[in-house]
Design an enzyme around this catalytic site. Structure first.
Site, PDB file in Angstrom:
ATOM      1  N   SER A   1       4.905  -5.264  -5.130  1.00  0.00           N
ATOM      2  CA  SER A   1       4.601  -3.937  -4.605  1.00  0.00           C
ATOM      3  C   SER A   1       5.243  -3.710  -3.245  1.00  0.00           C
ATOM      4  O   SER A   1       5.111  -4.533  -2.337  1.00  0.00           O
ATOM      5  CB  SER A   1       3.083  -3.756  -4.474  1.00  0.00           C
ATOM      6  OG  SER A   1       2.478  -3.647  -5.731  1.00  0.00           O
TER       7      SER A   1
ATOM      8  N   HIS B   1      -0.696   0.742  -0.307  1.00  0.00           N
ATOM      9  CA  HIS B   1      -1.773  -0.135  -0.770  1.00  0.00           C
ATOM     10  C   HIS B   1      -1.553  -1.590  -0.377  1.00  0.00           C
ATOM     11  O   HIS B   1      -2.483  -2.402  -0.433  1.00  0.00           O
ATOM     12  CB  HIS B   1      -1.980  -0.005  -2.293  1.00  0.00           C
ATOM     13  CG  HIS B   1      -0.955  -0.696  -3.135  1.00  0.00           C
ATOM     14  ND1 HIS B   1       0.093  -0.035  -3.738  1.00  0.00           N
ATOM     15  CD2 HIS B   1      -0.819  -1.997  -3.502  1.00  0.00           C
ATOM     16  CE1 HIS B   1       0.811  -0.880  -4.436  1.00  0.00           C
ATOM     17  NE2 HIS B   1       0.287  -2.082  -4.307  1.00  0.00           N
TER      18      HIS B   1
ATOM     19  N   ASP C   1       1.836   6.755  -1.847  1.00  0.00           N
ATOM     20  CA  ASP C   1       1.645   5.312  -1.670  1.00  0.00           C
ATOM     21  C   ASP C   1       2.801   4.678  -0.900  1.00  0.00           C
ATOM     22  O   ASP C   1       3.334   3.639  -1.283  1.00  0.00           O
ATOM     23  CB  ASP C   1       1.475   4.624  -3.031  1.00  0.00           C
ATOM     24  CG  ASP C   1       0.946   3.196  -2.895  1.00  0.00           C
ATOM     25  OD1 ASP C   1       0.379   2.868  -1.845  1.00  0.00           O
ATOM     26  OD2 ASP C   1       1.129   2.405  -3.840  1.00  0.00           O
TER      27      ASP C   1
END
Length: 501
Positions: free
Chosen positions: A232, A127, A157
């Protein structure tokens, strides 16, 4: 002020009493006052962090988004006359909403880490780089390199990038064994929160095996090490400097850290990263079954002592077990030597297995445990078969329906007329449910008219009389619940239990 003076007096009294106690028991007080020493609790992680910061990178991406007008445009907020924010919003919104047919450059920031210094391989979250037109990797020494996308996996992911060092010496880290991590173990996160650059935070493993419903293989490590937006794709380290997780999500009502962060465990990530490096895509094992949880009611209906495993609700046509090796109604309790405690355990362990591997699968069939041998297919091929595993309903006419009522359901024969009425596929067989009484046991289980009863207590049924006879037999055996296998209009199978009292 009054309350403060009373509190101050109370504190003076407490201090005096404590001082008297210390004087009388100096040896005991001294021992109690000494800080305890914990061998595994680091007094400082400065040396560890210093050696790892160079391997952690900032990922910056950009994407060109076309401007629009109408419902999709971003409206300019109405501000009071003379507002100090007027100039700011004029600049911010000048290319949004009012830009007819124009475009704008959208940028985002994330984190990542180098796992191969020679090849320039960088791991991050999918992402972080999704839909990016341009990806850059920024290193802690100020060097910025363009990155090429090697492969992504949306299910976990994870994304793998490649940079060309061009004589720039990279620092790499390696994956550790996340299975060895225990709740309470120290961990350290390094990343790029809010675009601030290399930031180190420390915490512990708060929980393991977390399922946050983000994907089919959820098995997150939960940590209280501060993780914020921009972290992230960054690494979660153990105290040996090994990556035991990839930071990917947080729970926060404000967008900032509240001490609940989640990391993809290295045990899962390492295999995905290796496949993306080799093939540019994932190649997961596939069993070819549809599954559902084993509830307490279902376990009782199947004669199991406790609810565990994954209940097989259907077999994918053309899949690895379409030869009868595993059947609908079987409960898978062990796969390739690994226990299947819950339904969600099975997809993960199967996906981690190599394509073409022959594995032993322990099943419970009609109350008896047995072991079968299965050769795994490839999930990516199986998904195409599963999506095509549908049939069109027949629209021909037939004879009148023989009907009955049981457990709050009106049931009838499945023939051309009922297939046409409810749009039931031609290859679905059993007894059709024509109506469900309100507030009945069947209604509580979400059973709908048009569904088809194919089995009761793992015995096939084809006529309403078969259903009545099976229910009567179960009641005579003292059973409290009836286990029904239901088929949807297109043939999707599921199991439900219905109270018979």
């Amino acid at each position: 002020m009054k309350s403060y003076s009373i509190l101050s007096a109370a504190r003076k009294t407490l201090v005096a009493a404590t001082a008297a106690l210390v004087v009388g028991t100096s040896a005991v007080s001294f021992a109690a006052a000494q800080p305890q020493s914990y061998a595994n609790g680091p007094a400082s992680v400065a040396d560890l962090a210093e050696g790892l910061l160079g391997a952690v990178v900032n990922i910056s991406t950009s994407q060109i988004v076309k401007g629009s007008e109408g419902p999709g445009a971003v409206p300019m907020p109405q501000l009071p006359e003379g507002s100090p924010f007027q100039d700011f919003f004029n600049d911010f919104f000048k290319d949004k909403g009012g830009n007819k047919g124009g475009s704008q450059k959208v940028q985002s920031l994330g984190s990542g880490f180098v796992i191969d210094a020679n090849e320039g391989i960088v791991v991050t979250n999918n992402h972080v780089i999704a839909d990016a037109d341009d990806i850059e990797v920024n290193f802690s020494d100020g060097v910025t390199l363009k990155a090429k996308l090697i492969g992504t996996d949306t299910k976990t992911d994870i994304a793998v990038l490649k940079v060309d060092p061009k004589g720039h010496k990279l620092t790499a880290v390696k994956f550790g064994d996340s299975n060895k991590m225990r709740i309470g173990d120290w961990v350290m996160a390094i990343g790029n929160p809010f675009g601030l650059g290399g930031t180190v935070t420390l915490g512990i493993v708060s929980a393991r095996n977390r399922d946050i419903n983000s994907g089919p293989y959820d098995d997150f490590i939960q940590t209280d090490a501060a993780i914020n937006r921009g972290n992230s794709g960054g690494p979660l380290f153990n105290m040996n400097g090994e990556v035991i997780g990839i930071n990917t999500a947080i729970i926060s009502p404000s967008g900032g850290s509240i001490g609940i962060g989640f990391s993809i465990p290295a045990q899962l990530a390492a295999g995905v990263v290796e496949q993306l490096r080799q093939f540019g895509e994932t190649r997961r094992g596939w069993l070819g079954v549809r599954i559902q949880p084993v509830t307490s009611d279902i376990a009782e209906s199947l004669g199991m002592k406790e609810p565990k495993g994954a209940l097989v609700a259907g077999i994918i046509k053309g899949g690895p077990v379409d030869n009868g090796t595993i059947q609908a109604g079987d409960v898978i309790t062990k796969f390739d030597g690994k226990d299947i405690a819950e339904t969600r355990d099975l997809p993960r362990v199967v996906a981690e297995s190599p394509v073409g591997k022959a594995v032993d699968v322990v099943i419970v069939r009609k109350g008896k445990e047995q072991t079968v041998k299965v050769t795994l297919g490839r999930l990516e091929d199986g998904e195409k078969l599963a999506s095509a595993d549908e049939s069109k309903p027949s629209d021909s006419k037939g004879a009148p329906v023989a009907a009955a009522s049981v457990l709050g359901m009106s049931i009838g024969e499945l023939n051309d007329e009922t297939r046409s009425k409810f749009g039931i596929a031609a290859d679905v067989s059993g007894v059709v449910i024509t109506d469900v009484a309100k507030d009945s046991a069947a209604s509580e289980r979400g059973i709908q008219p048009g569904e088809v009863i194919t089995e009761i207590a793992q015995e096939s049924v084809s006529k309403p009389k078969d259903v009545m006879d099976r229910i009567a037999a179960l009641k005579q055996q003292g059973r409290k619940n009836a286990l029904l296998m239901l088929a949807s209009k297109t043939g999707e199978l599921r199991f439900v239990t219905i109270r018979m009292d």
